[in-house]
Design a protein around this motif. Structure first.
Motif, mmCIF file in Angstrom:
data_model
loop_
_atom_site.group_PDB
_atom_site.id
_atom_site.type_symbol
_atom_site.label_atom_id
_atom_site.label_comp_id
_atom_site.label_asym_id
_atom_site.label_seq_id
_atom_site.Cartn_x
_atom_site.Cartn_y
_atom_site.Cartn_z
ATOM 1 N N ARG A 299 2.889 1.672 -3.870
ATOM 2 C CA ARG A 299 0.749 1.517 -4.687
ATOM 3 C C ARG A 299 0.785 3.743 -4.124
ATOM 4 O O ARG A 299 0.949 3.886 -5.544
ATOM 5 N N LYS A 300 1.161 4.691 -3.688
ATOM 6 C CA LYS A 300 0.903 5.546 -2.865
ATOM 7 C C LYS A 300 2.043 6.729 -3.206
ATOM 8 O O LYS A 300 1.619 6.631 -3.573
ATOM 9 N N ASN A 301 3.719 5.930 -3.100
ATOM 10 C CA ASN A 301 4.794 7.022 -3.380
ATOM 11 C C ASN A 301 5.448 6.146 -5.051
ATOM 12 O O ASN A 301 5.975 6.275 -5.662
ATOM 13 N N ARG B 21 0.934 -1.393 -0.417
ATOM 14 C CA ARG B 21 0.014 -0.124 -0.170
ATOM 15 C C ARG B 21 0.493 1.263 -0.045
ATOM 16 O O ARG B 21 0.386 2.099 -0.812
ATOM 17 N N LYS B 22 1.619 0.880 1.001
ATOM 18 C CA LYS B 22 2.975 2.147 0.760
ATOM 19 C C LYS B 22 3.191 2.553 -0.465
ATOM 20 O O LYS B 22 3.571 4.070 -1.171
ATOM 21 N N SER C 197 2.562 12.613 5.500
ATOM 22 C CA SER C 197 2.056 12.079 4.260
ATOM 23 C C SER C 197 0.601 11.625 4.639
ATOM 24 O O SER C 197 -0.707 11.357 3.938
#
Length: 212
Positions: free
Chosen positions: A98-100, A95-96, A210
């Motif tokens: 993908r977010k970044n 998830r991290k 973030s």
């Protein structure tokens, strides 16, 4: 103005080099989830051990069958805790990443996995030998020491915070060698409390801004 542009360019270059040489998608939430899984497993194991010794004290007779049953239940519990921690850690890391907009599986990630797997594999074989020779009291410190060494070994390809966690786990395992009958408590501290503290610090240091 030109100096600011140069500084920004150097910052961008440094960020790109860090992304290519280090796996920076580790999430603090992964550590928190792993710690909660570890504490949950330690609590279940504590209840099982309490029930086992209560039966032994009441009957006054040692039951080899009960001991073997408890032994395999604890091994299965450990595998379940490890599986839950891996699944949760993989999810939060994915998830991290993908977010970044970072790759979750690349050369650096493979290096991290290999450098973790080698000491863990050796530790797993060592623990199997301990169980085969009925040295169960050494399992908890051995888990902590080999796990700590695997984190230290892999830390050169990821965040430096992982090295500090590895050092703490290794030291805790060595101390546990002098208090063998307290292995479950050391196991709970190492795989539970330390992971939660590490996860909170990681989240606060790298992810808090973030998330706001």
């Amino acid at each position: 103005m030109i100096d600011q542009q140069h500084l920004q360019a150097l910052t961008d270059i440094k960020r790109l080099m860090e992304r290519s040489s280090r796996f920076i998608s580790l999430s603090g939430l992964s550590g928190i989830f792993a710690g909660m899984s570890g504490l949950g497993g330690a609590l279940i194991a504590h209840n099982w051990l309490t029930e086992y010794y209560d039966r032994w004290n009441v009957s006054g007779v040692y039951s080899h069958t009960d001991f073997i049953t408890l032994k395999y239940r604890l091994i299965l519990l450990g595998c379940c805790v490890m599986t839950a921690a891996l699944i949760g850690g993989s999810f939060f890391t994915w998830r991290k990443a993908r977010k970044n907009n970072l790759p979750i599986w690349g050369l650096t990630a493979r290096k991290v996995l290999i450098n973790i797997a080698i000491p863990l594999g050796a530790g797993g074989a060592f623990i199997a030998g301990l169980l085969y020779n009925h040295l169960e009291s050494l399992v908890a410190p051995t888990c902590l020491v080999f796990y700590g060494l695997s984190l230290i070994n892999a830390s050169k390809y990821t965040l430096n915070d992982v090295r500090y966690l590895g050092i703490c786990e290794t030291v805790l395992g060595i101390v546990n060698l002098f208090y063998l009958r307290k292995g479950l408590y050391f196991w709970g501290i190492g795989f539970g409390v330390l992971h939660i503290v590490y996860g909170v610090l990681m989240w606060w240091k790298y992810e808090r801004k973030s998330a706001i």
